[in-house]
Each structure stands twice: as structure tokens, then as C-alpha cells.
Design a protein around this motif. Structure first.
Motif, PDB file in Angstrom:
ATOM      1  N   ALA A   3     -26.187 -46.825   8.160  1.00 38.97           N
ATOM      2  CA  ALA A   3     -27.449 -47.636   8.505  1.00 38.97           C
ATOM      3  C   ALA A   3     -28.615 -47.231   7.753  1.00 38.97           C
ATOM      4  CB  ALA A   3     -27.704 -47.278  10.205  1.00 38.97           C
ATOM      5  N   ASP A   4     -28.808 -46.048   7.469  1.00 38.62           N
ATOM      6  CA  ASP A   4     -30.180 -45.515   6.761  1.00 38.62           C
ATOM      7  C   ASP A   4     -29.718 -45.945   5.151  1.00 38.62           C
ATOM      8  OD1 ASP A   4     -30.901 -43.843   8.843  1.00 38.62           O
ATOM      9  OD2 ASP A   4     -29.800 -42.047   8.131  1.00 38.62           O
ATOM     10  N   ARG A   5     -28.620 -45.909   4.731  1.00 38.64           N
ATOM     11  CA  ARG A   5     -28.562 -46.563   3.473  1.00 38.64           C
ATOM     12  C   ARG A   5     -28.895 -48.241   3.020  1.00 38.64           C
ATOM     13  NH1 ARG A   5     -24.884 -42.154   3.186  1.00 38.64           N
ATOM     14  NH2 ARG A   5     -23.088 -43.493   3.803  1.00 38.64           N
ATOM     15  N   VAL A   6     -28.299 -48.949   4.038  1.00 36.42           N
ATOM     16  CA  VAL A   6     -28.335 -50.198   4.164  1.00 36.42           C
ATOM     17  C   VAL A   6     -29.713 -50.590   4.322  1.00 36.42           C
ATOM     18  CG1 VAL A   6     -25.854 -50.685   4.433  1.00 36.42           C
ATOM     19  CG2 VAL A   6     -27.409 -50.640   6.557  1.00 36.42           C
ATOM     20  N   ALA A   7     -30.452 -49.979   5.118  1.00 36.65           N
ATOM     21  CA  ALA A   7     -31.882 -50.165   5.534  1.00 36.65           C
ATOM     22  C   ALA A   7     -32.627 -50.458   4.270  1.00 36.65           C
ATOM     23  CB  ALA A   7     -32.415 -49.287   6.393  1.00 36.65           C
ATOM     24  N   GLU A   8     -32.377 -49.489   3.093  1.00 40.45           N
ATOM     25  CA  GLU A   8     -33.042 -49.747   2.019  1.00 40.45           C
ATOM     26  C   GLU A   8     -32.811 -50.739   1.151  1.00 40.45           C
ATOM     27  OE1 GLU A   8     -35.658 -47.605   1.479  1.00 40.45           O
ATOM     28  OE2 GLU A   8     -35.318 -46.818   3.472  1.00 40.45           O
ATOM     29  N   ARG A   9     -31.604 -51.784   1.499  1.00 44.55           N
ATOM     30  CA  ARG A   9     -31.120 -52.776   0.616  1.00 44.55           C
ATOM     31  C   ARG A   9     -31.001 -54.102   1.308  1.00 44.55           C
ATOM     32  NH1 ARG A   9     -25.370 -50.542  -1.399  1.00 44.55           N
ATOM     33  NH2 ARG A   9     -25.618 -52.356  -2.551  1.00 44.55           N
ATOM     34  N   GLN A  10     -32.068 -54.308   2.442  1.00 39.98           N
ATOM     35  CA  GLN A  10     -31.882 -55.464   3.127  1.00 39.98           C
ATOM     36  C   GLN A  10     -32.327 -56.658   2.301  1.00 39.98           C
ATOM     37  OE1 GLN A  10     -34.217 -53.563   6.584  1.00 39.98           O
ATOM     38  NE2 GLN A  10     -32.993 -55.001   7.607  1.00 39.98           N
ATOM     39  N   GLY A  53     -26.439 -62.813   0.565  1.00 41.44           N
ATOM     40  CA  GLY A  53     -26.114 -63.808   1.501  1.00 41.44           C
ATOM     41  C   GLY A  53     -25.021 -63.136   2.383  1.00 41.44           C
ATOM     42  N   TYR A  54     -24.802 -61.778   1.856  1.00 41.33           N
ATOM     43  CA  TYR A  54     -23.649 -60.784   2.507  1.00 41.33           C
ATOM     44  C   TYR A  54     -24.021 -59.549   1.916  1.00 41.33           C
ATOM     45  CZ  TYR A  54     -21.082 -62.157  -1.563  1.00 41.33           C
ATOM     46  OH  TYR A  54     -20.651 -62.261  -2.865  1.00 41.33           O
ATOM     47  N   TYR A  55     -23.438 -58.279   2.852  1.00 42.57           N
ATOM     48  CA  TYR A  55     -23.280 -56.971   2.213  1.00 42.57           C
ATOM     49  C   TYR A  55     -22.936 -56.889   0.870  1.00 42.57           C
ATOM     50  CZ  TYR A  55     -19.456 -55.888   5.641  1.00 42.57           C
ATOM     51  OH  TYR A  55     -18.432 -55.829   6.310  1.00 42.57           O
ATOM     52  N   GLY A  56     -23.147 -55.813   0.020  1.00 43.26           N
ATOM     53  CA  GLY A  56     -22.341 -55.455  -1.118  1.00 43.26           C
ATOM     54  C   GLY A  56     -20.771 -54.834  -1.171  1.00 43.26           C
ATOM     55  N   LEU A  57     -20.417 -55.194  -2.257  1.00 44.89           N
ATOM     56  CA  LEU A  57     -19.137 -54.621  -2.384  1.00 44.89           C
ATOM     57  C   LEU A  57     -18.911 -53.051  -2.151  1.00 44.89           C
ATOM     58  CD1 LEU A  57     -16.038 -55.116  -2.958  1.00 44.89           C
ATOM     59  CD2 LEU A  57     -16.576 -54.691  -5.106  1.00 44.89           C
ATOM     60  N   ASP A  58     -20.006 -52.339  -2.501  1.00 45.70           N
ATOM     61  CA  ASP A  58     -19.806 -51.100  -2.257  1.00 45.70           C
ATOM     62  C   ASP A  58     -20.161 -50.763  -0.787  1.00 45.70           C
ATOM     63  OD1 ASP A  58     -22.466 -52.222  -2.452  1.00 45.70           O
ATOM     64  OD2 ASP A  58     -23.323 -49.777  -3.058  1.00 45.70           O
ATOM     65  N   VAL A  81     -21.953 -50.520  16.518  1.00 44.70           N
ATOM     66  CA  VAL A  81     -22.554 -51.878  16.067  1.00 44.70           C
ATOM     67  C   VAL A  81     -24.077 -51.722  16.238  1.00 44.70           C
ATOM     68  CG1 VAL A  81     -22.903 -54.221  16.668  1.00 44.70           C
ATOM     69  CG2 VAL A  81     -20.628 -53.455  16.679  1.00 44.70           C
ATOM     70  N   SER A  82     -24.454 -51.055  17.273  1.00 43.15           N
ATOM     71  CA  SER A  82     -25.909 -50.822  17.497  1.00 43.15           C
ATOM     72  C   SER A  82     -26.562 -49.721  16.328  1.00 43.15           C
ATOM     73  CB  SER A  82     -26.319 -50.146  18.928  1.00 43.15           C
ATOM     74  OG  SER A  82     -25.992 -50.837  19.785  1.00 43.15           O
ATOM     75  N   GLU A  83     -25.937 -49.055  15.802  1.00 40.26           N
ATOM     76  CA  GLU A  83     -26.035 -47.871  14.804  1.00 40.26           C
ATOM     77  C   GLU A  83     -26.480 -48.815  13.511  1.00 40.26           C
ATOM     78  OE1 GLU A  83     -27.467 -45.029  14.427  1.00 40.26           O
ATOM     79  OE2 GLU A  83     -26.934 -44.202  16.517  1.00 40.26           O
ATOM     80  N   LEU A  84     -25.603 -49.785  13.066  1.00 39.55           N
ATOM     81  CA  LEU A  84     -25.479 -50.294  11.964  1.00 39.55           C
ATOM     82  C   LEU A  84     -26.769 -51.458  12.176  1.00 39.55           C
ATOM     83  CD1 LEU A  84     -21.663 -51.232  11.159  1.00 39.55           C
ATOM     84  CD2 LEU A  84     -23.428 -49.606   9.956  1.00 39.55           C
ATOM     85  N   ALA A  85     -26.894 -51.876  13.214  1.00 40.53           N
ATOM     86  CA  ALA A  85     -27.762 -53.056  13.536  1.00 40.53           C
ATOM     87  C   ALA A  85     -29.450 -52.241  13.302  1.00 40.53           C
ATOM     88  CB  ALA A  85     -27.830 -53.459  14.748  1.00 40.53           C
ATOM     89  N   ARG A  86     -29.307 -50.932  13.825  1.00 37.82           N
ATOM     90  CA  ARG A  86     -30.862 -50.099  13.516  1.00 37.82           C
ATOM     91  C   ARG A  86     -31.282 -50.223  11.986  1.00 37.82           C
ATOM     92  NH1 ARG A  86     -31.702 -45.219  11.757  1.00 37.82           N
ATOM     93  NH2 ARG A  86     -29.380 -44.925  11.934  1.00 37.82           N
ATOM     94  N   GLY A  87     -30.048 -49.966  11.223  1.00 38.61           N
ATOM     95  CA  GLY A  87     -30.260 -50.180   9.816  1.00 38.61           C
ATOM     96  C   GLY A  87     -30.694 -51.527   9.233  1.00 38.61           C
ATOM     97  N   CYS A  88     -29.688 -52.496   9.447  1.00 35.09           N
ATOM     98  CA  CYS A  88     -29.503 -53.920   8.867  1.00 35.09           C
ATOM     99  C   CYS A  88     -28.916 -54.635   9.614  1.00 35.09           C
ATOM    100  CB  CYS A  88     -29.118 -53.818   7.537  1.00 35.09           C
ATOM    101  SG  CYS A  88     -28.894 -55.176   6.614  1.00 35.09           S
ATOM    102  N   ALA A  89     -29.601 -55.637  10.354  1.00 35.14           N
ATOM    103  CA  ALA A  89     -28.937 -56.382  11.225  1.00 35.14           C
ATOM    104  C   ALA A  89     -28.153 -57.500  10.546  1.00 35.14           C
ATOM    105  CB  ALA A  89     -30.296 -57.436  12.056  1.00 35.14           C
ATOM    106  N   SER A  90     -28.301 -57.816   9.452  1.00 32.82           N
ATOM    107  CA  SER A  90     -27.418 -58.707   8.701  1.00 32.82           C
ATOM    108  C   SER A  90     -26.161 -58.013   8.597  1.00 32.82           C
ATOM    109  CB  SER A  90     -27.967 -59.110   7.471  1.00 32.82           C
ATOM    110  OG  SER A  90     -28.926 -60.229   7.442  1.00 32.82           O
ATOM    111  N   THR A  91     -26.292 -56.744   8.050  1.00 36.69           N
ATOM    112  CA  THR A  91     -24.758 -55.931   7.933  1.00 36.69           C
ATOM    113  C   THR A  91     -24.132 -55.831   8.995  1.00 36.69           C
ATOM    114  OG1 THR A  91     -25.904 -54.651   5.915  1.00 36.69           O
ATOM    115  CG2 THR A  91     -24.283 -53.755   7.321  1.00 36.69           C
ATOM    116  N   ALA A  92     -24.749 -55.431  10.339  1.00 34.60           N
ATOM    117  CA  ALA A  92     -24.184 -55.182  11.444  1.00 34.60           C
ATOM    118  C   ALA A  92     -23.671 -56.562  11.961  1.00 34.60           C
ATOM    119  CB  ALA A  92     -25.085 -54.877  12.605  1.00 34.60           C
ATOM    120  N   TRP A  93     -24.115 -57.627  11.862  1.00 29.40           N
ATOM    121  CA  TRP A  93     -23.746 -58.920  12.406  1.00 29.40           C
ATOM    122  C   TRP A  93     -22.293 -59.316  11.761  1.00 29.40           C
ATOM    123  CZ3 TRP A  93     -26.104 -62.444  15.906  1.00 29.40           C
ATOM    124  CH2 TRP A  93     -25.633 -63.652  16.045  1.00 29.40           C
TER     125      TRP A  93
END
Length: 414
Positions: free
Chosen positions: A33-40, A47-52, A85-97
């Protein structure tokens, strides 16, 4: 209740990390979550999270959390899953969804389908399958007892890296009668993902593309005539409970699906609260006395009220999940439609509390510069606003489920 009970695993394949614990997977989700928050921004543009990120989730075991142990999964309980799911959404809602509406349907498949279908669906261990609720098209019976399905299924969240697709269609049971629902599952090589996820207010990176099926043959064991996952009763038992011996696969599917809504909302609101706290530490008031916002009684009040609402939302959701597990442990007969709907509505109340914290306390007082396009609170406000446009929230939970619960409780439902 972090890992659900299962039958002995003798002869079952081991997951990639046999010793992985619930606490560790939640901690991994927090680090991601901390990492994807910087890449929103890039996630929204793609349109979707990256392959990495996908590979990190893959290697971390996230696509096996709800897969039965029989197929090399971890079979963690729903309490662990909603925390992830909540942890991921804390960082990036799109990624968590995108993650949760891709992987959570492992629970649907493991609960509702029989052994032959599950042997095929979970053959790869990792499971990612978008699923749509609204029926599309009319299924035609095939000569071998299966079905032929086609149509475009919109809002198939999780489709970019999916291994399967689960959808609903209709079929005519008898001449002169209205069509009935049919639930089906197909592998990735039998459908096309359309490049049509764009122009949304929020959740722009949730990978909610359309899935197109063109006269796809579905064998009989991967089709469930008369079944709609949102309406399926489990009181007479489920194929998954019989196959796996685990109450995790014998409880209500409807409420499990709705728990994700609450988990996403709590995570988003927590992310907004984190950002608000940062602004309080780093910015000052604009009217005298000029002090850090963290020392101002009004900002303290806004923060405290939001924090209380979010904590109440988290507690409500956690208790709903506890009730889900305890009811399932008592046997499928205890998991009536009334229980399923009531637990679903608790999740909706958690969403309403989280939304009020963002819309009434945090967003209006964060300051104009904090709600410019691309700022963290602005993005969270867009994402949680868009969540309300989901038919499961705005139509089913907000209206249909409330009326149905009243009818069930008062004896008006027959």
C-alpha cells in the motif's frame, strides 16, 4: 479466526510458502500500500495496476488467500481477507478494487461449483476472476448438455491479469415462463478484454474493462442453471462445504461479496485520515492565532470526529465478519437469507460511516490546495464517490436489501 478449518491436506499441493501467516500477509499488504500510493497517477493513466505490482501480489500469495488448500491455496478466513483489502485501499483504492474484485470470486467458485469444475478452475493455484452480477444475453443449450454463451459483460473489475471470468446470463427454462439466471465460469483463453475503461470520475485504475464472449461453449459442470450468486441460498449446504469440509465455503456468498465494499471504504477513509494528519502537522491556520493546524481546536475536532467514525466503521465490519464465521460454523442451515442480508447491511453502514468522515469532516476542511486534481484527498474523494455509483451499493444495499430485510423480519416475505 485468521485461518479457517479444512480437511486434512494429505495429498494436496503445498502453497508457495506453507508457513505464511495471516499477520504476515496483512503486513505485506501494508507495505505494498505504501508503494502503490506513490504511483496512483500512473495507475489511473494506465487503467490498471502495473505488471510489477501484479507480480508482487502473485509472489506474495495474494491470489491464493481464498483458494482452498486442496488446490495449493491458503484458505485464510474472511477476517484476514478484509484486512488485506482495507490495507491496500489505504494506499490506492484502484489497486485494492481491482485486486479484490479479481481474487474474491475464488470464494464464490469454491463455494458454489462442484468438484469437477473446481479441479479445472483452481488447477493453476492462483485465481483471478472478475465477475458480473447483471445477466447478459440468452444462453443456448448445447448438444452435450452444456451451454453456449455470448455478449459483452461491462465493469469486469480485475480483468487485465485475470485467469478466468465468472458471469451471469439467462436461459429459458420452459416455454411461456420468464427466463431464469445461469451462472457460468470460463477460462481466460475463451474471452476478450475490451480496451474501454476510461472517462470515469474515480477508480480510474481499477481495471474494470468489459469482457466479450463470442459463442463460447461452457460445459455443464461449469454452468449452474437457476443460480444467481447474489440470491443463492446455502441453507441446504454447498458443494464447497462438502468438498472441503470447511465452513468458509458453506456460508453466505452475498454478504461475503458485500464485505468488500465496507473494506474498501474503510481503507480509503483511513488513507484520507492519514493525509489529513500530515496536513495538520505541516500546515498552519490562516486566521489568527496562526498556529500549526495540529494545535487548533477546530482542526482537532474535525480529525477526532472523522477518526471516531472510521474506527466505528472498522469495528462494525469486523464484527459482521465475526458473525459470518460464527454462523457458518453452526452449519449452513443457520445461514438463512435474513442473516445474509443483515450482514450485508452492516457492511453498508460501515461504508456510510467512512463516507461521512471523508465528505463531512476531511474533504471540506483540508483546504483548496489539498483538493486540487491529483492531490491525495481529492483522489480519495473521487474514488469513494465513484464507489457509490456501483449498483450493488446504490441500488441493492441502499434500497432492495433494506426492504427485503424488513419483509423477512416482519413475515411479509413468503
Amino acid at each position: 479466526m485468521t485461518a479457517a478449518r479444512s480437511l486434512p491436506t494429505e495429498g494436496h499441493p503445498s502453497p508457495p510458502e506453507p508457513g505464511l501467516t495471516a499477520e504476515e500477509v496483512v503486513a505485506r499488504a501494508a507495505r505494498i500500500a505504501d508503494r502503490v500510493a506513490e504511483r496512483q497517477q500512473e495507475t489511473e493513466e494506465r487503467g490498471y495496476y502495473g505488471l510489477d505490482t501484479h507480480n508482487e501480489l502473485l509472489e506474495g500469495g495474494f491470489y491464493r488467500l481464498l483458494v482452498p488448500k486442496r488446490y495449493g491455496g491458503y484458505e485464510f478466513g474472511l477476517d484476514t481477507y478484509v484486512r488485506v483489502v482495507s490495507e491496500l485501499a489505504r494506499g490506492c483504492a484502484s489497486t485494492a478494487w481491482m485486486y479484490t474484485f479479481g481474487h474474491s470470486h475464488a470464494h464464490t467458485a469454491a463455494t458454489l461449483f462442484g468438484e469437477e469444475a473446481q479441479d479445472e478452475l483452481f488447477a493453476g493455484g492462483d485465481f483471478i476472476s472478475p465477475a458480473t452480477i447483471g445477466p447478459v444475453g440468452i444462453a443456448q443449450p448445447a448438444e452435450d448438455g452444456g451451454w453456449v454463451v455470448d455478449g459483452v459483460h461491462r465493469y469486469s473489475s480485475g480483468s487485465p491479469y485475470a485467469t478466468h471470468f465468472i458471469g451471469h446470463t439467462l436461459f429459458f427454462h420452459a416455454e411461456g415462463e420468464p427466463p431464469a439466471p445461469l451462472l457460468f465460469a470460463v477460462p481466460r483463453d475463451q474471452w476478450e478484454r475490451l480496451d474501454d475503461w476510461e472517462g470515469q470520475l474515480g477508480l480510474k485504475g481499477s481495471g474494470s474493462h468489459s469482457v466479450k464472449l463470442d459463442n463460447v461453449h461452457v460445459p455443464a459442470h461449469r454452468a449452474l442453471p437457476g443460480t444467481h450468486m447474489g440470491m443463492k441460498s446455502v441453507v441446504d449446504g454447498t458443494p464447497g462445504l462438502e468438498l472441503h469440509g470447511n465452513p468458509l465455503y458453506g456460508g453466505g456468498v452475498l454478504s461475503m461479496i458485500q464485505f468488500q465494499v465496507g473494506a474498501l471504504a474503510v481503507g480509503m477513509a483511513t488513507g484520507a485520515l492519514d493525509e489529513y494528519a500530515r496536513l495538520m502537522r505541516e500546515r498552519t491556520t490562516i486566521y489568527p492565532p496562526i498556529v500549526p493546524r495540529s494545535e487548533d481546536p477546530d482542526f482537532q475536532l474535525h480529525y477526532g470526529e472523522a477518526a471516531g467514525r472510521i474506527a466505528a466503521a472498522r469495528a462494525a465490519l469486523s464484527d459482521a465478519v465475526r458473525q459470518w464465521h460464527e454462523t457458518a460454523e453452526r452449519g449452513s442451515a443457520a445461514f438463512t437469507r435474513e442473516v445474509d442480508v443483515r450482514l450485508s447491511l452492516i457492511s453498508h453502514e460501515a461504508l456510510r460511516l467512512a463516507w461521512s468522515a471523508v465528505s463531512e469532516n476531511l474533504f471540506p476542511t483540508a483546504g483548496s490546495s489539498a483538493v486540487r486534481a491529483g492531490e491525495r484527498i481529492e483522489r480519495i474523494w473521487r474514488d469513494i464517490s465513484t464507489l457509490h455509483s456501483h449498483a450493488g451499493v446504490s441500488l441493492f444495499l441502499a434500497k432492495v436489501a433494506r426492504r427485503e430485510l424488513a419483509a423477512l423480519d416482519t413475515g411479509a416475505a413468503h
